[in-house]
Design a protein around this motif. Structure first.
Motif, PDB file in Angstrom:
ATOM      1  N   THR A 298       0.830  -1.205   0.000  1.00 42.66           N
ATOM      2  CA  THR A 298       0.000   0.000   0.000  1.00 42.66           C
ATOM      3  C   THR A 298       0.864   1.255   0.000  1.00 42.66           C
ATOM      4  OG1 THR A 298      -1.258  -1.317   1.608  1.00 42.66           O
ATOM      5  CG2 THR A 298      -2.143   0.831   0.998  1.00 42.66           C
ATOM      6  N   THR A 299       0.551   2.193  -0.873  1.00 43.93           N
ATOM      7  CA  THR A 299       1.306   3.444  -0.928  1.00 43.93           C
ATOM      8  C   THR A 299       0.776   4.426   0.109  1.00 43.93           C
ATOM      9  OG1 THR A 299      -0.167   4.478  -2.545  1.00 43.93           O
ATOM     10  CG2 THR A 299       1.641   3.132  -3.409  1.00 43.93           C
ATOM     11  N   ARG A 300       1.537   5.485   0.350  1.00 41.15           N
ATOM     12  CA  ARG A 300       1.121   6.496   1.322  1.00 41.15           C
ATOM     13  C   ARG A 300      -0.237   7.077   0.946  1.00 41.15           C
ATOM     14  NH1 ARG A 300       1.675   7.066   6.145  1.00 41.15           N
ATOM     15  NH2 ARG A 300       3.938   6.746   5.964  1.00 41.15           N
ATOM     16  N   GLU A 301      -0.474   7.296  -0.345  1.00 43.21           N
ATOM     17  CA  GLU A 301      -1.728   7.891  -0.800  1.00 43.21           C
ATOM     18  C   GLU A 301      -2.907   6.943  -0.612  1.00 43.21           C
ATOM     19  OE1 GLU A 301       1.681   9.814  -2.181  1.00 43.21           O
ATOM     20  OE2 GLU A 301       1.092   7.724  -2.640  1.00 43.21           O
ATOM     21  N   GLU A 302      -2.645   5.645  -0.585  1.00 43.46           N
ATOM     22  CA  GLU A 302      -3.720   4.655  -0.469  1.00 43.46           C
ATOM     23  C   GLU A 302      -4.073   4.318   0.967  1.00 43.46           C
ATOM     24  OE1 GLU A 302      -2.831   2.124  -4.585  1.00 43.46           O
ATOM     25  OE2 GLU A 302      -1.778   1.627  -2.706  1.00 43.46           O
ATOM     26  N   LEU A 303      -3.233   4.687   1.912  1.00 37.40           N
ATOM     27  CA  LEU A 303      -3.506   4.365   3.305  1.00 37.40           C
ATOM     28  C   LEU A 303      -4.678   5.208   3.822  1.00 37.40           C
ATOM     29  CD1 LEU A 303       0.165   4.097   4.581  1.00 37.40           C
ATOM     30  CD2 LEU A 303      -1.484   2.223   4.383  1.00 37.40           C
ATOM     31  N   PRO A 304      -5.500   4.635   4.705  1.00 36.11           N
ATOM     32  CA  PRO A 304      -6.738   5.322   5.100  1.00 36.11           C
ATOM     33  C   PRO A 304      -6.543   6.525   6.007  1.00 36.11           C
ATOM     34  CG  PRO A 304      -6.482   3.267   6.320  1.00 36.11           C
ATOM     35  CD  PRO A 304      -5.393   3.291   5.297  1.00 36.11           C
ATOM     36  N   VAL A 305      -5.508   6.496   6.866  1.00 41.34           N
ATOM     37  CA  VAL A 305      -5.282   7.588   7.814  1.00 41.34           C
ATOM     38  C   VAL A 305      -3.785   7.869   7.900  1.00 41.34           C
ATOM     39  CG1 VAL A 305      -7.341   7.134   9.203  1.00 41.34           C
ATOM     40  CG2 VAL A 305      -5.213   5.946   9.740  1.00 41.34           C
ATOM     41  N   PRO A 306      -3.395   9.078   8.324  1.00 35.08           N
ATOM     42  CA  PRO A 306      -1.965   9.415   8.397  1.00 35.08           C
ATOM     43  C   PRO A 306      -1.162   8.530   9.340  1.00 35.08           C
ATOM     44  CG  PRO A 306      -3.320  11.397   8.514  1.00 35.08           C
ATOM     45  CD  PRO A 306      -4.256  10.228   8.627  1.00 35.08           C
ATOM     46  N   THR A 307      -1.827   7.917  10.340  1.00 36.73           N
ATOM     47  CA  THR A 307      -1.102   7.093  11.310  1.00 36.73           C
ATOM     48  C   THR A 307      -0.894   5.657  10.820  1.00 36.73           C
ATOM     49  OG1 THR A 307      -3.218   6.649  12.399  1.00 36.73           O
ATOM     50  CG2 THR A 307      -1.849   8.417  13.310  1.00 36.73           C
ATOM     51  N   ALA A 308      -1.429   5.331   9.656  1.00 41.54           N
ATOM     52  CA  ALA A 308      -1.243   3.988   9.106  1.00 41.54           C
ATOM     53  C   ALA A 308       0.099   3.899   8.391  1.00 41.54           C
ATOM     54  CB  ALA A 308      -2.376   3.636   8.151  1.00 41.54           C
ATOM     55  N   ALA A 309       0.547   2.669   8.178  1.00 45.40           N
ATOM     56  CA  ALA A 309       1.811   2.428   7.491  1.00 45.40           C
ATOM     57  C   ALA A 309       1.692   1.141   6.688  1.00 45.40           C
ATOM     58  CB  ALA A 309       2.960   2.319   8.498  1.00 45.40           C
ATOM     59  N   SER A 310       2.687   0.882   5.878  1.00 46.55           N
ATOM     60  CA  SER A 310       2.772  -0.361   5.129  1.00 46.55           C
ATOM     61  C   SER A 310       4.244  -0.742   5.030  1.00 46.55           C
ATOM     62  CB  SER A 310       2.180  -0.206   3.725  1.00 46.55           C
ATOM     63  OG  SER A 310       3.009   0.627   2.921  1.00 46.55           O
ATOM     64  N   LEU A 311       4.507  -1.934   4.533  1.00 47.20           N
ATOM     65  CA  LEU A 311       5.907  -2.303   4.319  1.00 47.20           C
ATOM     66  C   LEU A 311       6.566  -1.340   3.336  1.00 47.20           C
ATOM     67  CD1 LEU A 311       5.650  -6.202   4.169  1.00 47.20           C
ATOM     68  CD2 LEU A 311       6.432  -4.778   6.076  1.00 47.20           C
ATOM     69  N   ARG A 312       5.818  -0.920   2.319  1.00 45.53           N
ATOM     70  CA  ARG A 312       6.362   0.030   1.342  1.00 45.53           C
ATOM     71  C   ARG A 312       6.722   1.351   2.007  1.00 45.53           C
ATOM     72  NH1 ARG A 312       5.353  -0.166  -4.139  1.00 45.53           N
ATOM     73  NH2 ARG A 312       6.637   1.710  -4.188  1.00 45.53           N
ATOM     74  N   THR A 313       5.826   1.903   2.829  1.00 47.16           N
ATOM     75  CA  THR A 313       6.115   3.197   3.446  1.00 47.16           C
ATOM     76  C   THR A 313       7.193   3.078   4.512  1.00 47.16           C
ATOM     77  OG1 THR A 313       4.378   3.028   5.142  1.00 47.16           O
ATOM     78  CG2 THR A 313       3.759   3.977   3.004  1.00 47.16           C
ATOM     79  N   ALA A 314       7.446   1.846   5.000  1.00 41.05           N
ATOM     80  CA  ALA A 314       8.531   1.630   5.961  1.00 41.05           C
ATOM     81  C   ALA A 314       9.861   1.388   5.267  1.00 41.05           C
ATOM     82  CB  ALA A 314       8.199   0.446   6.863  1.00 41.05           C
ATOM     83  N   GLY A 315       9.856   1.497   3.938  1.00 42.41           N
ATOM     84  CA  GLY A 315      11.111   1.420   3.200  1.00 42.41           C
ATOM     85  C   GLY A 315      11.432   0.092   2.556  1.00 42.41           C
ATOM     86  N   VAL A 316      10.502  -0.861   2.600  1.00 41.80           N
ATOM     87  CA  VAL A 316      10.765  -2.157   1.965  1.00 41.80           C
ATOM     88  C   VAL A 316      10.554  -2.018   0.455  1.00 41.80           C
ATOM     89  CG1 VAL A 316      10.043  -4.565   1.805  1.00 41.80           C
ATOM     90  CG2 VAL A 316      10.050  -3.402   4.035  1.00 41.80           C
TER      91      VAL A 316
END
Length: 294
Positions: A183-201
């Protein structure tokens, strides 16, 4: 709950667009690799293309007699369910969304540990597969990730929902988990959410099939300890992995009140212990906010 048979069924699974989805970290699950997940629990994994909610679908199957160890995975969950009737939606194959069905023999007082045990399994699997990412737990049902270079900026990568289901064969537990992978930053539902992609994977390093196998393998081992009643050992493991313990917190309680204090422990029942106003409060349910230091 413990068994040997492992059966795989699939529904609506095609390979169209595979090159593009692999490049984006959104390759279809490799069904053939999910037929023999190691562990004491005889997992039976079914992959479907779409489900409104794997928890709701699996709960219906539980009432119809589905066996313990049934795992339902959706490539696209269109109306996922969280705590307090929250719903969420993720783009197809951008997350790992699945539910497991258990028919435990453990006494009812141990059941509140199920979401915590599932969180431990998800954390260990994520940390093993992506060692450059800092992975921790947030009581009671969240998994947090942050790039190793910025461990003070974690976001929610996974949520867990455990439900007790009454069935003709007796009570069952359905545990759902959703892990944001590509999931990309733009696709996440709220600013406090994260994904492996946004964590740099990197997208090329995201493999949902391997991650699913790892989570189920670890969950199987932890459930054996849980069924045995090794709660003191599980409590030690959970407290060590839980970022909430040792933090200043604000707990939004179900009755509408808020408790602000220091989270000091997780007790033998899986409840959070918060020190506030010179007293220790035991919290069995509530939304926890980690308060940043002043």
């Amino acid at each position: 709950m413990v068994g040997e048979s492992r059966v795989l069924r699939t529904a609506g699974h095609g390979g169209k667009g595979r090159a593009v989805t692999e490049q984006e970290g959104r390759a279809p699950l490799r069904v053939e690799a999910l037929g023999d997940v190691p562990g004491a629990v005889g997992w039976r994994v079914e992959v479907v293309e779409t489900s409104p909610s794997t928890n709701a679908d699996l709960a219906a199957r539980a009432r119809d007699g589905a066996a313990s160890g049934t795992v339902l995975v959706a490539e696209h969950q269109t109306a996922g369910r969280g705590r307090i009737d929250r719903t969420f939606h993720t783009p197809p194959r951008s997350a790992l969304t699945f539910s497991v069905l258990l028919r435990p023999s453990a006494p009812a007082q141990q059941w509140p540990w199920l979401p915590l045990v599932t969180g431990l399994a998800a954390r260990s699997a994520l940390a093993r597969q992506h060692p450059a990412v800092d992975v921790s737990l947030k009581w009671p049902n969240d998994v947090l990730v942050a790039p190793a270079a910025h461990p003070d900026e974690p976001g929610k990568v996974a949520g867990i929902l455990a439900e007790r289901i009454e069935t003709p064969a007796g009570p069952a537990a359905v545990i759902g988990i959703g892990i944001n992978t590509a999931t990309t930053r733009e696709e996440l539902p709220v600013p406090t959410a994260a994904s492996l992609r946004t964590a740099g994977v990197p997208a090329a390093a995201i493999d949902r099939t391997v991650l699913l196998r790892e989570v189920l393998t670890d969950l199987s081992a932890l459930l054996v300890r849980w069924e045995r009643g090794d709660l003191a050992d599980l409590r030690t493991s959970y407290a060590a992995a839980c970022a909430t313990v040792g933090r200043r917190v604000r707990v939004e309680l179900p009755q509408g009140d808020a408790l602000v204090g220091d989270a000091v422990d997780v007790d033998g029942a899986g409840c959070l212990v918060v020190e506030a106003g010179g007293r220790r409060h035991t919290v069995g349910a509530g939304d926890v906010i980690h308060v940043r230091p002043a």
